[in-house]
Motif scaffolding. Structure first.
Motif, PDB file in Angstrom:
ATOM      1  N   PHE A 191      -0.912 -39.695 -24.304  1.00 18.84           N
ATOM      2  CA  PHE A 191      -0.297 -38.419 -24.658  1.00 18.84           C
ATOM      3  C   PHE A 191      -1.393 -37.366 -24.760  1.00 18.84           C
ATOM      4  O   PHE A 191      -2.384 -37.570 -25.451  1.00 18.84           O
ATOM      5  N   GLU A 192      -1.223 -36.264 -24.051  1.00 23.44           N
ATOM      6  CA  GLU A 192      -2.229 -35.205 -24.053  1.00 23.44           C
ATOM      7  C   GLU A 192      -1.549 -33.846 -24.171  1.00 23.44           C
ATOM      8  O   GLU A 192      -0.453 -33.634 -23.646  1.00 23.44           O
ATOM      9  N   TYR A 193      -2.228 -32.926 -24.865  1.00 21.34           N
ATOM     10  CA  TYR A 193      -1.804 -31.528 -24.893  1.00 21.34           C
ATOM     11  C   TYR A 193      -2.558 -30.773 -23.805  1.00 21.34           C
ATOM     12  O   TYR A 193      -3.737 -31.034 -23.556  1.00 21.34           O
ATOM     13  N   ALA A 194      -1.870 -29.815 -23.187  1.00 21.95           N
ATOM     14  CA  ALA A 194      -2.498 -29.061 -22.107  1.00 21.95           C
ATOM     15  C   ALA A 194      -3.509 -28.061 -22.675  1.00 21.95           C
ATOM     16  O   ALA A 194      -3.216 -27.318 -23.615  1.00 21.95           O
ATOM     17  N   GLN A 251      -7.199 -39.408 -27.462  1.00 24.09           N
ATOM     18  CA  GLN A 251      -7.079 -39.381 -26.010  1.00 24.09           C
ATOM     19  C   GLN A 251      -7.908 -38.248 -25.408  1.00 24.09           C
ATOM     20  O   GLN A 251      -8.515 -38.394 -24.350  1.00 24.09           O
ATOM     21  N   ALA A 252      -7.945 -37.095 -26.113  1.00 29.13           N
ATOM     22  CA  ALA A 252      -8.643 -35.918 -25.575  1.00 29.13           C
ATOM     23  C   ALA A 252     -10.153 -35.995 -25.773  1.00 29.13           C
ATOM     24  O   ALA A 252     -10.924 -35.603 -24.891  1.00 29.13           O
ATOM     25  N   PHE A 253     -10.606 -36.510 -26.928  1.00 27.99           N
ATOM     26  CA  PHE A 253     -12.026 -36.447 -27.259  1.00 27.99           C
ATOM     27  C   PHE A 253     -12.713 -37.811 -27.304  1.00 27.99           C
ATOM     28  O   PHE A 253     -13.938 -37.885 -27.362  1.00 27.99           O
ATOM     29  N   GLY A 254     -11.933 -38.894 -27.296  1.00 30.98           N
ATOM     30  CA  GLY A 254     -12.527 -40.224 -27.314  1.00 30.98           C
ATOM     31  C   GLY A 254     -12.805 -40.720 -25.910  1.00 30.98           C
ATOM     32  O   GLY A 254     -12.276 -40.204 -24.920  1.00 30.98           O
ATOM     33  N   SER A 255     -13.623 -41.722 -25.830  1.00 32.57           N
ATOM     34  CA  SER A 255     -13.954 -42.290 -24.521  1.00 32.57           C
ATOM     35  C   SER A 255     -12.824 -43.161 -23.995  1.00 32.57           C
ATOM     36  O   SER A 255     -12.682 -43.374 -22.811  1.00 32.57           O
ATOM     37  N   ALA A 256     -12.007 -43.691 -24.894  1.00 29.00           N
ATOM     38  CA  ALA A 256     -10.866 -44.511 -24.490  1.00 29.00           C
ATOM     39  C   ALA A 256      -9.865 -44.530 -25.637  1.00 29.00           C
ATOM     40  O   ALA A 256     -10.139 -44.055 -26.727  1.00 29.00           O
ATOM     41  N   GLN A 257      -8.679 -45.059 -25.339  1.00 29.50           N
ATOM     42  CA  GLN A 257      -7.660 -45.158 -26.375  1.00 29.50           C
ATOM     43  C   GLN A 257      -8.140 -46.117 -27.462  1.00 29.50           C
ATOM     44  O   GLN A 257      -8.430 -47.277 -27.190  1.00 29.50           O
TER      45      GLN A 257
END
Length: 298
Positions: A191-194, A251-257
């Protein structure tokens, strides 16, 4: 000359009417010019700095006018609201205000859930569908609380049963969240915000959690049982928003979930929602009829 300066000083200290209108126009112009210079000017000239200084001074005076006029605007608004029955009830009746805001919030939740459903179908995203399912369940719970409270009216025993049922239904909401967490571990849910929307979502989420906590406290002191149930649902909504925000930020700032962090937060939110439900169930058995005879349903 002295009278003129005294008059100008009075206008500055007590902004009103045409002078205030003229100031707002000039402030808008200087602010627009300052932004244009900052973005478009290849080099900074004296005119740029003069414009920046005027915009800064205008901003300071703009804040002053808002602070100066706020009490007058508030008093005028309150007087206007007292003239109409709906707005007068909205202002003075805490229970009525809660129901109105809960209705508006439910409409927003329906729109958001439908949007997530459409996005989930188009993008084939299980995560968006999961968000939609949670909000559809939340909307159903609010509807049950509202209709149950309306049927119970001022009957304390019926209202207490509605409150108890709402507490039990919070376990359904917790079970929905548990299912979402399990799905996250079984599938690659993302899940990501634009763009920069994640920062707006973060600000709104913190606002929701603070507002819900304050309303939870106020409802316990001032509202009837149905009002308290609706506020508790809002608190559960805010807690879920924290979980959704964390998933998006990782999801946006980490390297993986980060499954471990999401599982911990998901479990914590599930336990908190379950705790609220358990609190409502236990409290429903210990409550006594109120002395004013309002049935606990204001």
């Amino acid at each position: 000359m002295k009278k003129l300066l005294s008059k100008l000083l009075d206008i500055v200290k007590h902004p009103r009417g045409w002078s205030l209108f003229v100031f707002y126009i000039l402030f808008a112009c200087t602010l627009t010019a300052a932004i244009a210079f900052a973005i478009l000017a290849p080099t900074q000239t004296i005119l740029c700095y003069v414009c920046y200084a005027l915009a800064a001074a205008g901003l300071a005076y703009f804040v002053y006018t808002i602070v100066y006029l706020a009490p007058k605007i508030k008093n005028s608004t309150v007087r206007a609201m007292h003239r109409h029955r709906f707005t007068d009830n909205l202002l003075n009746d805490y229970g009525f205000r809660t129901v109105v805001f809960a209705t508006v919030g439910s409409v927003v939740n329906i729109g958001y859930a439908l949007l997530q459903t459409i996005v989930g179908i188009v993008a084939r995203s299980i995560w968006n569908i999961a968000i939609a399912v949670f909000y559809f369940v939340l909307i159903a719970l609010k509807g049950i609380a509202f209709l149950g409270g309306k049927r119970a009216k001022n009957n304390f025993e019926k209202t207490r049963k509605v409150y108890r049922v709402c507490g039990c239904l919070l376990f359904l909401l917790a079970a929905t969240l548990t299912g979402i967490v399990i799905l996250m571990n079984k599938t690659d849910m993302r899940f990501e915000y634009a763009g920069l929307m994640i920062y707006a979502a973060a600000a709104y989420t913190f606002y929701k959690i603070i507002a819900a906590a304050v309303q939870f406290s106020h409802a316990k002191k001032r509202g009837g049982l149905v009002v308290q149930a609706l506020r508790n649902f809002n608190l559960a909504d805010a807690l879920y928003s924290v979980f959704v925000l964390q998933v998006a930020m990782i999801q946006a700032f980490g390297s993986a979930q980060n499954a471990f962090a999401n599982n911990i937060t998901g479990a914590a939110v599930t336990l908190l929602i379950s705790g609220i439900g358990l609190f409502m169930i236990v409290r429903s058995y210990t409550l006594k009829p109120p002395p004013d005879g309002d049935g606990g349903n204001r």
